[in-house]
Design a protein around this motif. Sequence first.
Motif, PDB file in Angstrom:
ATOM      1  N   ALA A  54     -50.400  23.473  55.369  1.00 54.63           N
ATOM      2  CA  ALA A  54     -50.240  22.506  54.283  1.00 54.63           C
ATOM      3  C   ALA A  54     -50.257  23.228  52.940  1.00 54.63           C
ATOM      4  O   ALA A  54     -51.156  24.013  52.659  1.00 54.63           O
ATOM      5  CB  ALA A  54     -51.355  21.458  54.328  1.00 54.63           C
ATOM      6  N   ALA A  55     -49.254  22.948  52.133  1.00 51.46           N
ATOM      7  CA  ALA A  55     -49.220  23.537  50.795  1.00 51.46           C
ATOM      8  C   ALA A  55     -50.326  22.907  49.952  1.00 51.46           C
ATOM      9  O   ALA A  55     -50.434  21.679  49.856  1.00 51.46           O
ATOM     10  CB  ALA A  55     -47.856  23.279  50.158  1.00 51.46           C
ATOM     11  N   ASP A  56     -51.147  23.763  49.345  1.00 53.53           N
ATOM     12  CA  ASP A  56     -52.263  23.278  48.519  1.00 53.53           C
ATOM     13  C   ASP A  56     -53.136  22.305  49.305  1.00 53.53           C
ATOM     14  O   ASP A  56     -53.525  21.242  48.814  1.00 53.53           O
ATOM     15  CB  ASP A  56     -51.743  22.609  47.238  1.00 53.53           C
ATOM     16  N   GLY A  57     -53.434  22.657  50.557  1.00 55.12           N
ATOM     17  CA  GLY A  57     -54.204  21.754  51.401  1.00 55.12           C
ATOM     18  C   GLY A  57     -55.685  21.786  51.081  1.00 55.12           C
ATOM     19  O   GLY A  57     -56.224  22.749  50.534  1.00 55.12           O
ATOM     20  N   TRP A  58     -56.361  20.688  51.450  1.00 57.94           N
ATOM     21  CA  TRP A  58     -57.802  20.537  51.277  1.00 57.94           C
ATOM     22  C   TRP A  58     -58.410  20.205  52.630  1.00 57.94           C
ATOM     23  O   TRP A  58     -57.796  19.545  53.456  1.00 57.94           O
ATOM     24  CB  TRP A  58     -58.134  19.405  50.304  1.00 57.94           C
ATOM     25  N   GLU A  59     -59.638  20.665  52.839  1.00 56.63           N
ATOM     26  CA  GLU A  59     -60.380  20.210  54.018  1.00 56.63           C
ATOM     27  C   GLU A  59     -60.814  18.769  53.791  1.00 56.63           C
ATOM     28  O   GLU A  59     -61.117  18.371  52.659  1.00 56.63           O
ATOM     29  CB  GLU A  59     -61.608  21.091  54.256  1.00 56.63           C
ATOM     30  N   LEU A  60     -60.851  17.979  54.858  1.00 51.79           N
ATOM     31  CA  LEU A  60     -61.322  16.608  54.733  1.00 51.79           C
ATOM     32  C   LEU A  60     -62.816  16.600  54.445  1.00 51.79           C
ATOM     33  O   LEU A  60     -63.569  17.413  54.978  1.00 51.79           O
ATOM     34  CB  LEU A  60     -61.050  15.832  56.015  1.00 51.79           C
ATOM     35  N   SER A  61     -63.235  15.680  53.618  1.00 47.67           N
ATOM     36  CA  SER A  61     -64.665  15.541  53.345  1.00 47.67           C
ATOM     37  C   SER A  61     -65.361  15.018  54.592  1.00 47.67           C
ATOM     38  O   SER A  61     -64.781  14.230  55.353  1.00 47.67           O
ATOM     39  CB  SER A  61     -64.892  14.575  52.184  1.00 47.67           C
ATOM     40  N   PRO A  62     -66.599  15.443  54.862  1.00 47.64           N
ATOM     41  CA  PRO A  62     -67.301  14.981  56.070  1.00 47.64           C
ATOM     42  C   PRO A  62     -67.394  13.461  56.193  1.00 47.64           C
ATOM     43  O   PRO A  62     -67.199  12.928  57.290  1.00 47.64           O
ATOM     44  CB  PRO A  62     -68.686  15.635  55.940  1.00 47.64           C
ATOM     45  N   PRO A  63     -67.691  12.703  55.088  1.00 47.89           N
ATOM     46  CA  PRO A  63     -67.758  11.244  55.254  1.00 47.89           C
ATOM     47  C   PRO A  63     -66.440  10.629  55.712  1.00 47.89           C
ATOM     48  O   PRO A  63     -66.434   9.694  56.506  1.00 47.89           O
ATOM     49  CB  PRO A  63     -68.145  10.746  53.856  1.00 47.89           C
ATOM     50  N   LEU A  64     -65.310  11.170  55.197  1.00 44.95           N
ATOM     51  CA  LEU A  64     -64.015  10.632  55.608  1.00 44.95           C
ATOM     52  C   LEU A  64     -63.669  11.075  57.018  1.00 44.95           C
ATOM     53  O   LEU A  64     -63.195  10.276  57.843  1.00 44.95           O
ATOM     54  CB  LEU A  64     -62.935  11.082  54.622  1.00 44.95           C
ATOM     55  N   ALA A  65     -63.894  12.342  57.338  1.00 44.08           N
ATOM     56  CA  ALA A  65     -63.551  12.864  58.659  1.00 44.08           C
ATOM     57  C   ALA A  65     -64.314  12.133  59.756  1.00 44.08           C
ATOM     58  O   ALA A  65     -63.770  11.895  60.849  1.00 44.08           O
ATOM     59  CB  ALA A  65     -63.847  14.363  58.721  1.00 44.08           C
ATOM     60  N   ASN A  66     -65.569  11.776  59.501  1.00 39.42           N
ATOM     61  CA  ASN A  66     -66.401  11.156  60.530  1.00 39.42           C
ATOM     62  C   ASN A  66     -66.031   9.703  60.809  1.00 39.42           C
ATOM     63  O   ASN A  66     -66.598   9.081  61.700  1.00 39.42           O
ATOM     64  CB  ASN A  66     -67.878  11.242  60.131  1.00 39.42           C
ATOM     65  N   ARG A  67     -65.063   9.180  60.064  1.00 40.12           N
ATOM     66  CA  ARG A  67     -64.613   7.805  60.283  1.00 40.12           C
ATOM     67  C   ARG A  67     -63.323   7.733  61.097  1.00 40.12           C
ATOM     68  O   ARG A  67     -62.813   6.641  61.334  1.00 40.12           O
ATOM     69  CB  ARG A  67     -64.422   7.103  58.933  1.00 40.12           C
ATOM     70  N   PHE A  68     -62.788   8.890  61.501  1.00 41.67           N
ATOM     71  CA  PHE A  68     -61.522   8.915  62.226  1.00 41.67           C
ATOM     72  C   PHE A  68     -61.714   9.367  63.677  1.00 41.67           C
ATOM     73  O   PHE A  68     -62.649  10.103  63.990  1.00 41.67           O
ATOM     74  CB  PHE A  68     -60.542   9.891  61.564  1.00 41.67           C
ATOM     75  N   VAL A  69     -60.775   8.930  64.522  1.00 44.28           N
ATOM     76  CA  VAL A  69     -60.569   9.526  65.836  1.00 44.28           C
ATOM     77  C   VAL A  69     -59.513  10.607  65.640  1.00 44.28           C
ATOM     78  O   VAL A  69     -58.371  10.310  65.281  1.00 44.28           O
ATOM     79  CB  VAL A  69     -60.084   8.493  66.862  1.00 44.28           C
ATOM     80  N   HIS A  70     -59.871  11.860  65.860  1.00 45.78           N
ATOM     81  CA  HIS A  70     -58.985  12.990  65.588  1.00 45.78           C
ATOM     82  C   HIS A  70     -58.202  13.341  66.858  1.00 45.78           C
ATOM     83  O   HIS A  70     -58.787  13.727  67.873  1.00 45.78           O
ATOM     84  CB  HIS A  70     -59.792  14.207  65.128  1.00 45.78           C
TER      85      HIS A  70
END
Length: 407
Positions: free
Chosen positions: A166-182
Motif C-alpha cells: 500500500a502506498a503511504d500505508g498505515w497499520e490499523l489501530s488496535p481498537p479498529l482491528a479488534n472489531r473486524f473478522v480478518h
Amino acid sequence: MSAFLTVPQNRLDVAADLLALLGDTSTESRPDPQLEALMLAVSADLPVLLWGEPGIGKTAALTQLADALALPLTTVIASVHEPSDFAGLPVVGDDPATQGVPMAPPDWAVRLVEAGRGLLFLDELSTAPPAVQAALLRVVLERRVGALRLPPGIRIVAAANPRSSAADGWELSPPLANRFVHLQWAHDHEVVVRGLGGTWPTAPLPRLDPERLPDAVAFARRAVCELLAARPNLVHRMPKTETQRGGAWPSPRSWEMTLRLIAFATAAGTSREVLSMLVRGTVGDGPGLELLASVDRMDLPDPEVLLADPAEAVLPERGDLRQVVLDGVVAAVRNRPDEARWNAAWAVLTLALDTGAPDLVVVPAATLASLRQDDWQVPETIERLAGAVSLTQRADRALARTGGGGR
C-alpha cells in the motif's frame, strides 16, 4: 462536418462489438472456501476485513456476494475521505443554543438508510490515516454516520492491502482491528486461467439449516467456554508488535464474535477449512488453532463408554484423534485398574489395529501391558498386537539405520 463525425462513430460501434464479445463469458459452479467464509461472516452481521494484494479480485468477490444476497452495493474509498465524512459535518440550525448543532451525514449514508438494506464496502482501509480510522470506529461499532444510525439490514465489509503493498500505508489501530473478522484473500491460479479463457466460477453459498440452530448455539458456547476455562490467559492477549495489533487477536469482544461464527458455521454444516478461516481471522492463528483442536476433542468418544462395550466402539478416522482416544482408554484403566477393564482395553486396541495404522497402537499397547497384575490372565488378542508392535518397531529401526529416521 457530419461526414467527419460519422467515421469515428462507426469505428466505435465496431469497438463496442468487440467489447461485447470479450464480455460474453460463461460460468461454472466451483466451491470457494474464501467466499463461503465471507458469506457466513456477513450473515452473522459481523464487520469483515479482506486482506490481499492489489488486483486479486476482492472487489469482484464483493460484487458477487451482493448479487447473491440481492443487496445493493455501496463502495466508499476510505483513504480519500476526511474524518468529518464519517463523523458528520456540523450544520448550524435556527437556534444552536437550544437545539444544538446536528452532524449532517454524507449522501451515501442517507441513501443506505433510505434503502434500509445494503452492503457497505469500505475500500483501501489500510491507506486511511489514523484520524479517519478513528472516525470509522463509530461506523463499524455503533453503525452510526453523523446523526444517522444505519439500519440492521446494512452489512459492512472492508478491504485493505498489506502495508508493503500500500502506498503511504498505515497499520490499523488496535481498537479498529479488534472489531473486524480478518480474512486473507488470495487468487486461485486455475480460476484465473479458466476465467480468462471465458469461464468464470460461481460459488454455491452456504445455507443455514433451521433445524440445527439450537444445537449450533449450544455447540458454539461449549466450544469457546471449555477452551477459555482451561486457558484463561487466552481471554485477552494484545500482541506486542504494531503489525500484529493491526490484525486478529483475542479479546472478550473477538471471542464473542468467534462464538457467533462457530454457531453460523455449524448451522450451515461448513467444512473445517472454512471454520479455520473464520476463527483464526477473529482471534488470531495461535488461539484459533487451539480452539480448533479443542473442537476436535469435543466429539471424541468417552473412554469409559468404549471400555463398557468395546464391541460397539467407533474410533475416529484421523490418526491424531485416534491416538488421543487410545491414550485416553489406557489412562482410564491406569486410573481405575481391574482385569475386566484391562481386557476391554485390549479389545479396543485390537479394533484400532484392524481398522487403522498399526503404529498408532504401539505406545498404548506397551503402556497397557505394563499395567498387568500377576493374577490377570493374558487375553488371546495380545498375540496379534504383540506381532504388530514388534513388526512396527523393527521397521522403525530399519528406517533409522538407513538414515530415514530424521524426520
